[in-house]
Each structure stands twice: as C-alpha cells, then as structure tokens.
Scaffold this motif. Structure first.
Motif, PDB file in Angstrom:
ATOM      1  N   VAL A  26      27.065  17.063 -13.205  1.00  0.00           N
ATOM      2  CA  VAL A  26      26.973  16.891 -14.731  1.00  0.00           C
ATOM      3  C   VAL A  26      25.956  17.653 -15.245  1.00  0.00           C
ATOM      4  O   VAL A  26      25.932  18.027 -16.420  1.00  0.00           O
ATOM      5  N   VAL A  68      33.224  17.954 -18.437  1.00  0.00           N
ATOM      6  CA  VAL A  68      32.611  16.549 -18.255  1.00  0.00           C
ATOM      7  C   VAL A  68      33.785  15.792 -17.710  1.00  0.00           C
ATOM      8  O   VAL A  68      33.762  15.000 -16.716  1.00  0.00           O
ATOM      9  N   LEU A  72      34.295  13.829 -14.090  1.00  0.00           N
ATOM     10  CA  LEU A  72      34.317  12.206 -14.021  1.00  0.00           C
ATOM     11  C   LEU A  72      35.667  12.010 -13.447  1.00  0.00           C
ATOM     12  O   LEU A  72      35.579  10.898 -12.779  1.00  0.00           O
TER      13      LEU A  72
ATOM     14  N   PHE B 163      28.308  11.436 -24.657  1.00  0.00           N
ATOM     15  CA  PHE B 163      28.763  11.347 -23.219  1.00  0.00           C
ATOM     16  C   PHE B 163      27.334  11.285 -22.415  1.00  0.00           C
ATOM     17  O   PHE B 163      27.312  10.432 -21.695  1.00  0.00           O
ATOM     18  N   TRP B 167      26.527   8.434 -19.830  1.00  0.00           N
ATOM     19  CA  TRP B 167      26.570   8.835 -18.652  1.00  0.00           C
ATOM     20  C   TRP B 167      25.190   8.363 -18.018  1.00  0.00           C
ATOM     21  O   TRP B 167      25.231   7.830 -16.765  1.00  0.00           O
ATOM     22  N   SER B 168      24.132   8.950 -18.417  1.00  0.00           N
ATOM     23  CA  SER B 168      22.733   8.710 -17.921  1.00  0.00           C
ATOM     24  C   SER B 168      22.479   7.447 -17.982  1.00  0.00           C
ATOM     25  O   SER B 168      21.445   7.188 -17.128  1.00  0.00           O
ATOM     26  N   ARG B 170      23.850   4.881 -16.553  1.00  0.00           N
ATOM     27  CA  ARG B 170      24.234   4.438 -15.194  1.00  0.00           C
ATOM     28  C   ARG B 170      24.656   2.885 -15.432  1.00  0.00           C
ATOM     29  O   ARG B 170      24.196   1.919 -14.585  1.00  0.00           O
ATOM     30  N   LEU B 175      29.299   3.716 -19.876  1.00  0.00           N
ATOM     31  CA  LEU B 175      30.187   4.756 -19.620  1.00  0.00           C
ATOM     32  C   LEU B 175      31.564   4.566 -20.249  1.00  0.00           C
ATOM     33  O   LEU B 175      32.146   5.447 -20.735  1.00  0.00           O
ATOM     34  N   TYR B 266      28.009   2.929 -25.701  1.00  0.00           N
ATOM     35  CA  TYR B 266      27.109   3.887 -25.278  1.00  0.00           C
ATOM     36  C   TYR B 266      25.696   3.729 -25.472  1.00  0.00           C
ATOM     37  O   TYR B 266      24.843   4.332 -24.809  1.00  0.00           O
TER      38      TYR B 266
END
Lengths: 165, 408
Positions: A26, A68, A72, B163, B167-168, B170, B175, B266
């Motif tokens: 990523v 992306v 995933l 995103f 995503w970061s 966790r 997500l 998010y």
C-alpha cells in the motif's frame, strides 16, 4: 531549469523510487500516486493544461483507487521487516544497463538537435474540436471498446445462475 | 521608503483593495501589488488570492456547524446550542478550542505516517478546488481555461485520503467505512460529472468565468439566463445536488459514517484536531461542490433580474451558496439514511440513466432553440423517464408496512 521544475522532478523521482523500494504494497501504491501527481505538475508546468488535469483525474483519481482495491482484494499486503527492500543492487545494475542502452540509441537519432516549438500551447477547446472532427472515428472506437469492457465487467460480477437440468 | 512608510502604504492600499473588492471594481489587487518589486508580484498576488479562501471558508464552516445544530434542533423540537455567546453562535469557537486541546490518540498498530497524512490529503485538494470558483465579478482566484476539469481532477484526489484514513487505522470499522465511502464516491461521481457535461455542452466552455458570463442577462432582457431556468438545467441541477450530497457524505447518504453500524467509519480512530480537520474537510467539500453548483446552474454571481445588478456580486454568490447549504441541512433533518444496496441502486439504476438522458435533453433544447417546444419536449423526456424508471425499479418488490417485534 526553473525552481518549480526542479521541485516537481524531485517529487516525481522520489515517488518513483519509493514505489520501487518500499516493502508495504500500500505504501508503494501511495508513493506511485506521488509520482503521478509530480508528472501531472510537470505537464501543467509545460502549459499542457488538458494533459495535466487528465493525468490527475485518471491516474491520481481512478488508477490509484484501482491499484488499492486490487491490493486489498488479492492478499494480505503486509510484509514484515524493514521499511525498504534490500535487493536493490541487481535492480540498479539492470536499470543502469537499460538507461545506457537507451541513451546510446537516442544519441543516434536527430532527437537532440530539435528545438522546442515557440508556442507549445494546446487550448482545451482546440483539443475538443480536433477530437470531434479529425479524430472522431478513433474516439468512437475507444468508446465502443470501453463500453464492451464495462459490459464484460458487469457480466463477470453478476451472480451465476444455477444451470437448470 | 522607510519601514513605517511602507507599512502605512500597505494598510492604505489594503483598505483600498478591500473597498474595491466590496464595490465590484476591476483589478482590486493592483494598488497593493504595485508596492512590491516586480519579481515578488506573482507570489504576492497568489498569496492575496489564497488568503481570503483560507479565512472565509473555515469561518463559514464554523458558522455552519452552529447553524446546522440550531436548525436540526428546531426540526427536532429542541433548542440546540444556546449557551456560548449570543444565541449560542460562538459555540464553534468553544468546539475548536476543545478539539485543539484534546489528546491526540493514535492506535499503536496504526501506520503512523499515513494516519497523519490522511486528513491533510483531504484538506489540501478541497482547498484547491475553491481556487477556480468565481466568487464575484472580479474575484476568480485562478481563471483556468479548463476550470471545471481542474475542479473534478483535484476533487477526485480526496478519494485517496479516505482510503488512507481507513487503511492506516488498522481497524475493521475504519476499513469498512473507507470501502463504503469509496464505493459511494465513485458511484456518485458519474451522475455528478454527467450532469455537468450537459452544461458544458450548451455553454461551450470549460472555464468557470465563461460559464457565469454565459448565464448573465442578455442586453435588453430583464431575466437572467440561468441554466436552472431551462428543463435540462433544472433536471441537471437536481441531479447534481443529489450527487453532491452523496459526494460530501451528507445525510441521507452518510453510510460511510453510519454510527449505528460502523462507529464513525473511516475516522473512527481519529481524535482531537485531526478529527476536526476531517470534519472541516467534509464541510469545505460540500461548500466547494455547492459553489460549483451555483456557478454551473444558478448563474454564479449574477443577479436573477437585471434591475438588481447594483447589489454587489459576491453577495449574490454567497446568498446562493448559503441557500444550498441550508437546503442540505434541511434534508439532513428530514430524510432517513439509505441502506447500502438502496444507495448503489439509486446511483446506478436511477441517477445515471437520468443524467444520460439529460444530455439528450440539453441537445434537444439546443436544436429546438428553446421556447415552449423545448420546454414540452424536455419535460416530457425527463418526466417520462422519471416515472418509467421509478415504476420499473419498484415492480416485483413487495412494499408493505414494516412489522415491528418488540421484546416481551
């Protein structure tokens, strides 16, 4: 060699190197986006408004999201270990060889003797007019191809019906 | 010139600039720029164009949060904030200070750098989109030939920040929220852009100032030629506004942050000022898209009728912008949240065909030359498609009163 060119070139190269060297997929994708954005900036700096903005719209907006999603959806992208990969020496050697080969080939062409045309501006309106008059057939062909791809994607994504006996 | 003289001149020319801007006079910055050496002028000019955006829109955001809470309170038959300042209108300052002093919690497992960059990656493109919007007669910060293209290109970059945040962190809810948001933003971008294409087709320009000029009242006419006064413009405006609400994750399209399902989507793992930045980014995104809607359909800074041309142009722009933002608050207080499948079906099976038909509608208007023929054809086309699509999407569905089962 204006300061803005140097800055953009640095950003582009740093993004490209990051996309190659980072371990987390990523992170690589995000670094690639930085390189795309830098390229778009270079186009804009050359007064190519349409190409630069299309680069942002297509690559930063769409292709990045596609990459992306692909990362995933395929597998766990997490790789343990350091931030950067270690096996860069072979890659660097190959890259140097390819660059040298390209340089030798380019030197034999009249490319270096050319000078830039005085006004390289392509107004967006002119591009649109050309696309709708001279290049209308290729445009339509691309449109047809993309529509076919879209329908194909929908067909693949549709739930399969059970075959009746 | 001594320093004191320079500062005095700066203040004087600054006042002149402000006065010229308020009074809609051309070249408001010229006097201020002349004080600087020629080499500095581009930089100073850019700074002078950027500063109002950085001041006005965050201030508008602060006010909107208070107004939103008060209006929602009225809709829900309660007061809303009424303690800080007159009628509670300083609540945003208290909220800002609170979010500044709050602890910034970053999850241990989070990807620290990406987690830190995500709110910035949202805010910077959103602020950039303001640069092509004409706020007044002589107040377009960046008059690009491809202004509308710039808006959408830069606006598309915000999807990546969503995103990055999801995503970061966790966190599965982050997500999930990011995936929902991405699916929603990509789906609703199509009707958004297609309804814009109709305008560009008819006006024949991608420049935002050109679009505003195309909608001004013709000489001798009293009514302005706003695109919303045409059948395709009206349909396009409604489609654009719905898609804009979805792009800004506003209710009824706020599934990415549906608190009853996925905590806060998010930005679940964001706290303190980073959360405030996300919050601000979403609102500024709404303002920017509403500003583009004003430019595309509501005539930008032009007055609706020619005898009101004396009113300063920026007042018209901000009045229209405020009306659209208030409408979004009203909708938020009225319409319940959609379900995920309803959201996708609405975008792909309803909005997308309608916006494609709207292109045809615009072409019809162009070739029939408007008038009552254009109106009849246009309304028949869009109205017929609206009814037919609505009927087709609801056949085969059993709609019945919902059965509630209570725990006994």
């Amino acid at each position: 060699m204006t300061p803005s060119f140097l800055l953009l070139a640095f950003v582009t190269l740093a993004g490209a190197i990051g996309a190659m060297m980072l371990r987390q997929l990523v992170h690589c994708a995000l670094a690639l986006v930085v390189a795309f954005a830098g390229l778009a900036g270079l186009y804009l700096q050359l007064n190519a408004q349409f190409v630069g903005l299309a680069q942002v719209l297509v690559y930063v907006g769409a292709v990045a999201i596609l990459i992306v999603f692909a990362i995933l959806l395929t597998r766990g992208a997490g790789v343990d270990g350091g931030v950067a990969t270690g096996s860069w020496r072979v890659g660097a050697a190959i890259a140097a060889l390819v660059a040298a080969g390209l340089w030798l080939a380019i030197r034999q062409t009249p490319f270096l003797d050319r000078t830039a045309p005085p006004s390289a501006e392509a107004p967006v309106k002119a591009i649109g007019n050309r696309l709708m008059s001279d290049y209308v057939l290729p445009l339509e062909a691309i449109g047809l191809l993309l529509t076919a791809a879209l329908i194909g994607a929908v067909v693949i994504a549709m739930p399969e019906r059970k075959a009746r006996p | 010139m001594s320093i004191v003289d320079f500062i005095l001149a700066l203040v004087r020319e600054g006042a002149v600039t402000l006065w010229k801007w308020i009074g809609d006079q051309p070249e408001p910055k010229a006097g201020l720029l002349a004080l600087f050496p020629a080499g500095w002028q581009p930089v100073v000019s850019a700074a002078l164009s950027i500063a109002p955006i950085l001041v006005v829109f965050p201030a508008l955001f602060g006010l909107t949060t208070v107004v939103e809470r008060k209006v929602l309170g009225r809709i829900q038959n309660r007061y809303g904030p009424n303690r800080v300042g007159p009628y509670g209108f300083l609540q945003f300052a208290a909220d800002g200070i609170k979010s500044l002093t709050k602890e910034d919690v970053v999850p241990r497992a989070a990807d620290k750098l990406v987690h830190f960059l995500a709110p910035l990656a949202l805010l910077v493109p959103v602020l950039l989109t303001f640069s092509v919007i004409p706020f007044g007669r002589h107040a377009t910060p960046l008059d690009l030939e491809a202004g509308v293209l710039f808006f959408f290109a830069v606006g598309a970059a915000t999807e990546l920040s969503v995103f990055m945040a999801g995503w970061s962190s966790r966190n599965k809810y982050s997500l999930l929220g990011a995936m929902r948001a991405l699916a929603q933003m990509i789906s609703y971008e199509l009707p958004l852009i297609l309804s814009t294409v109709a305008v560009i087709m008819v006006a024949g320009t991608l420049s935002t100032t050109g679009l505003v000029a195309a909608q001004a009242a013709a000489p001798g006419e009293w009514l302005a030629q706003w695109h919303v006064f045409t059948p395709w413009g009206l349909a396009g405006f409604v489609l654009f506004y719905i898609a804009a609400l979805a792009e800004a994750n506003r209710s009824p399209f706020d599934l990415p942050e549906g608190e009853s399902e996925i905590v806060a989507g998010y930005f679940t793992e964001y706290s303190g000022f980073k959360f405030a930045l996300f919050f601000m980014g979403e609102y500024l995104g709404l303002f920017a898209t509403c500003g583009l809607a004003v430019t595309l359909f509501l005539g930008g800074w032009t007055a609706p009728v020619s005898w009101l041309d004396g009113v300063p142009s920026w007042l018209w722009f901000f009045a229209k912008l405020t009306a659209l933002v208030l409408l979004s608050i009203w909708i938020r207080g009225t319409v319940p949240r959609l379900r995920m499948d309803q959201l996708m079906n609405f975008a792909w099976k309803f909005l997308l065909p309608l916006s494609l038909l709207n292109l045809l509608n615009a072409a019809l208007w162009h070739y029939t030359g408007g008038g009552w023929v254009g109106w009849t054809l246009g309304l028949a086309l869009i109205g017929g498609a609206y009814v037919a699509l609505g009927r087709a999407l609801f056949t085969g569905r059993k709609l019945a009163r919902r059965q509630y089962r209570y725990a006994t």
